[in-house]
Design a protein around this motif. Structure first.
Motif, short mmCIF file in Angstrom:
data_model
loop_
_atom_site.label_atom_id
_atom_site.label_comp_id
_atom_site.label_asym_id
_atom_site.label_seq_id
_atom_site.Cartn_x
_atom_site.Cartn_y
_atom_site.Cartn_z
N ASN A 1 0.84 -1.21 0.00
CA ASN A 1 0.00 0.00 0.00
C ASN A 1 0.86 1.24 0.00
OD1 ASN A 1 0.77 -0.06 2.72
ND2 ASN A 1 -1.02 -1.36 3.13
N LEU A 2 0.17 2.37 -0.12
CA LEU A 2 0.85 3.64 -0.30
C LEU A 2 0.09 4.69 0.51
CD1 LEU A 2 2.13 4.77 -3.76
CD2 LEU A 2 1.24 6.39 -2.13
N GLN A 3 0.82 5.55 1.22
CA GLN A 3 0.14 6.42 2.19
C GLN A 3 -0.62 7.57 1.53
OE1 GLN A 3 2.59 8.26 5.11
NE2 GLN A 3 4.19 8.88 3.66
N GLY A 4 -1.49 8.19 2.29
CA GLY A 4 -2.26 9.34 1.80
C GLY A 4 -1.42 10.61 1.78
N ILE A 5 -1.72 11.50 0.86
CA ILE A 5 -0.92 12.73 0.68
C ILE A 5 -1.86 13.92 0.63
CG2 ILE A 5 0.65 13.97 -0.87
CD1 ILE A 5 1.52 11.31 -2.05
N SER A 6 -1.49 14.97 1.37
CA SER A 6 -2.27 16.22 1.33
C SER A 6 -1.31 17.38 1.15
CB SER A 6 -3.03 16.39 2.66
OG SER A 6 -3.46 17.72 2.81
N TRP A 7 -1.45 18.13 0.07
CA TRP A 7 -0.60 19.30 -0.19
C TRP A 7 -1.48 20.55 -0.11
CZ3 TRP A 7 2.83 18.37 -5.20
CH2 TRP A 7 3.80 17.41 -4.90
N GLN A 8 -1.00 21.58 0.62
CA GLN A 8 -1.73 22.86 0.66
C GLN A 8 -0.73 24.00 0.44
OE1 GLN A 8 -4.03 23.53 4.31
NE2 GLN A 8 -3.66 21.40 4.91
N ARG A 9 -1.26 25.11 -0.10
CA ARG A 9 -0.44 26.33 -0.10
C ARG A 9 -1.09 27.28 0.90
NH1 ARG A 9 -0.61 27.85 -5.13
NH2 ARG A 9 1.38 26.93 -5.76
N LEU B 1 1.52 17.00 3.96
CA LEU B 1 1.13 16.15 5.11
C LEU B 1 0.87 14.74 4.59
CD1 LEU B 1 -1.63 18.10 7.13
CD2 LEU B 1 0.49 17.15 8.05
N ARG B 2 1.38 13.72 5.31
CA ARG B 2 1.11 12.36 4.84
C ARG B 2 0.86 11.44 6.04
NH1 ARG B 2 4.84 11.60 -0.58
NH2 ARG B 2 5.25 13.84 -0.87
N SER C 1 -5.81 29.12 2.93
CA SER C 1 -5.13 27.91 2.46
C SER C 1 -5.80 27.40 1.20
CB SER C 1 -5.17 26.89 3.59
OG SER C 1 -5.32 25.60 3.06
N GLU C 2 -4.97 26.92 0.27
CA GLU C 2 -5.48 26.39 -1.02
C GLU C 2 -4.99 24.94 -1.15
OE1 GLU C 2 -4.29 27.04 -5.73
OE2 GLU C 2 -3.32 28.22 -4.17
N GLN C 3 -5.89 24.02 -1.37
CA GLN C 3 -5.51 22.60 -1.54
C GLN C 3 -4.81 22.41 -2.87
OE1 GLN C 3 -7.26 19.85 0.76
NE2 GLN C 3 -5.26 19.00 0.29
N LEU C 4 -3.63 21.85 -2.87
CA LEU C 4 -2.87 21.63 -4.12
C LEU C 4 -2.94 20.17 -4.58
CD1 LEU C 4 0.36 23.67 -3.30
CD2 LEU C 4 -1.62 24.41 -4.66
N ALA C 5 -3.06 19.28 -3.65
CA ALA C 5 -3.16 17.85 -4.01
C ALA C 5 -3.77 17.13 -2.82
CB ALA C 5 -1.78 17.26 -4.31
N ARG C 6 -4.56 16.07 -3.11
CA ARG C 6 -5.14 15.31 -2.01
C ARG C 6 -5.39 13.89 -2.51
NH1 ARG C 6 -6.46 12.52 1.66
NH2 ARG C 6 -7.50 13.14 3.60
N PHE C 7 -4.58 12.94 -2.03
CA PHE C 7 -4.75 11.55 -2.47
C PHE C 7 -4.90 10.64 -1.27
CE2 PHE C 7 -4.11 13.04 -6.57
CZ PHE C 7 -2.88 13.62 -6.76
#
Ligand code: HGY
Ligand code: MN
Ligand code: MN
Ligand code: MN
Length: 415
Positions: free
Chosen positions: A214-222, A292-293, A324-330
């Protein structure tokens, strides 16, 4: 035709030489390697890859987001869903030479080995080089595979404005990689990505192969913090609306949260800029990114919520405004158990130790898992270093990983 003597058949020389050749593309005068998505250096890498694909008689297709596919068809299997290998060849800034490239070039070696052994696979075998996996110039990361897997429309992706103000669509046109194929034009039977671990586990434990389940969750914000510019000398501390100070508080807050998560959460502020950015002016503006992961979706959401609450309190206590602006969320993904088992079996056939693990890094497999059975094979990164020119993996491990990939493909291709 069952081919048994495939063991250790990968042409190591060609793989290692091509890794070096590709690794030289994008080197600047200080010998720093950077091939950001859709840059001239990325173009040079893409051009070289296509030459290699054509040398092996692969059919090359490029889709509208610039994903490159080298496909080995044989007349009998043309209409079957292909086994898809691959990764990416774009890099971060001042990158190592294995991240991504290793999986793409090993995929070419697997095909070349099967061709030379006269194997007639039951299905086409293809190698993908996905656009903008790193997400440094254009966010989100894993963009090419995300579009391919239907997670982002190609129109929206092409409209993405980069950190340098350029439009991805225009840059792909400029470098000649705005392809015509619709993303998703090939429905893979399976996707297997061979990649360096980029972390310390396999190297520390002396294990050759990671069977990534498996692969962890990723959250990118500016995050943007707005205060008031003021004189560094005359403005009493109590009167300051200091965006720089507030940003610093967020950075240490994130580290405290990660420390309190017993190793589950990782948090990184990788980019930051101040305005007016002058030695004697209290910063009026701070802009920075938060990565954040966490392997657990629920926990990742809790981290995001905790940060949002903290930003609210901070805005009040420092009298600044924060957005804050979400840049990526997986979300975290689990890979296909059957393929993970094939990876373990291949490793033991080659007398290699393997270990099941979670990927800390994001990968194109995270997106491909949305549309087909997918899994990853890791090989050790020496001292776990990656996203750094010191990124290194022993040649023997590089070859071992490629031979494991070969065995898994040979299995899936019904040989
Ligand atoms: O950020 C990542 O983990 C990936 O390398 N883009
Ligand atoms: Mn990578
Ligand atoms: Mn990377
Ligand atoms: Mn990656």
């Amino acid at each position: 035709m069952t081919v048994t003597n495939l063991k250790q058949s990968i042409n190591s020389e060609r793989l290692l030489k091509r890794l070096q050749d590709l690794g030289r593309i994008g080197l600047d005068n200080d010998n720093k390697r950077t091939r950001l998505a859709a840059s001239d250096a990325d173009k040079a890498g893409r051009d070289r890859l296509i030459v290699w694909m054509k040398e092996d008689g692969l059919e090359v297709e490029i889709d509208r987001i610039g994903n490159i596919f080298g496909i080995w068809y044989s007349t009998e299997n043309r209409n079957e869903e292909p086994i898809l290998l691959g990764s990416h060849i774009d890099t971060v800034i001042n990158a190592g030479m294995y991240d991504g490239c290793y999986g793409v070039l090993s995929g070419l070696e697997v095909i070349n080995t099967l061709q030379k052994k006269g194997v007639k696979p039951s299905r086409p075998i293809a190698v993908a080089a996905f656009t903008n996996e790193e997400g440094v110039r254009y966010q989100p990361d894993m963009m090419g595979s995300l579009v391919y897997a239907g997670g982002l429309s190609v129109e929206d992706a092409l409209k993405t404005v980069g950190s340098d103000g350029t439009l991805l669509g225009e840059e792909l046109e400029r470098i000649g990689y705005a392809g015509t194929k619709e993303p998703g034009f090939l429905k893979p039977y399976a996707y297997i990505e061979l990649h360096i671990e980029q972390g310390p586990i396999l190297d520390k434990e002396g294990i050759s192969i990671g069977a990534v389940e498996n692969l962890q969750g990723i959250s990118w914000q500016r995050i943007t913090i707005e205060g008031i510019a003021n004189h560094a000398g005359t403005t009493p501390i109590v009167m300051r609306r200091d965006a720089g100070l507030a940003a610093a508080r967020v950075i240490t807050y994130l580290r405290d949260r990660a420390n309190a998560s017993n190793g589950q959460t990782v948090a990184t502020v990788g980019t930051i800029s101040f305005k007016p950015n002058a030695v004697n002016v209290v910063p009026s503006l701070a802009t920075f990114t938060v990565d954040l992961r966490n392997p657990n979706e629920q926990r990742l959401q809790e981290e995001e919520q905790a940060l949002a609450n903290y930003l609210k309190e901070l805005a009040a206590s420092e009298e600044v405004s924060i957005s804050s602006e979400q840049l990526a969320r997986f979300s975290p993904v689990s890979f296909d158990e059957n393929i993970v088992k094939l990876i373990e079996q291949a490793a033991s056939k080659l007398e290699l130790h393997s270990k099941r693990m979670t990927s800390g890094a994001g990968h194109d497999a995270q997106m491909m898992a949305r549309i087909c059975p997918s899994a990853m094979i890791f090989v050790p990164s020496i001292e776990g270093i990656s996203h750094n020119p010191k990124e290194a993996t022993n040649d023997s491990d590089l070859i071992a990983g490629a031979n494991v990939l070969l065995d898994v493909v040979n299995n899936l291709a019904g040989n």
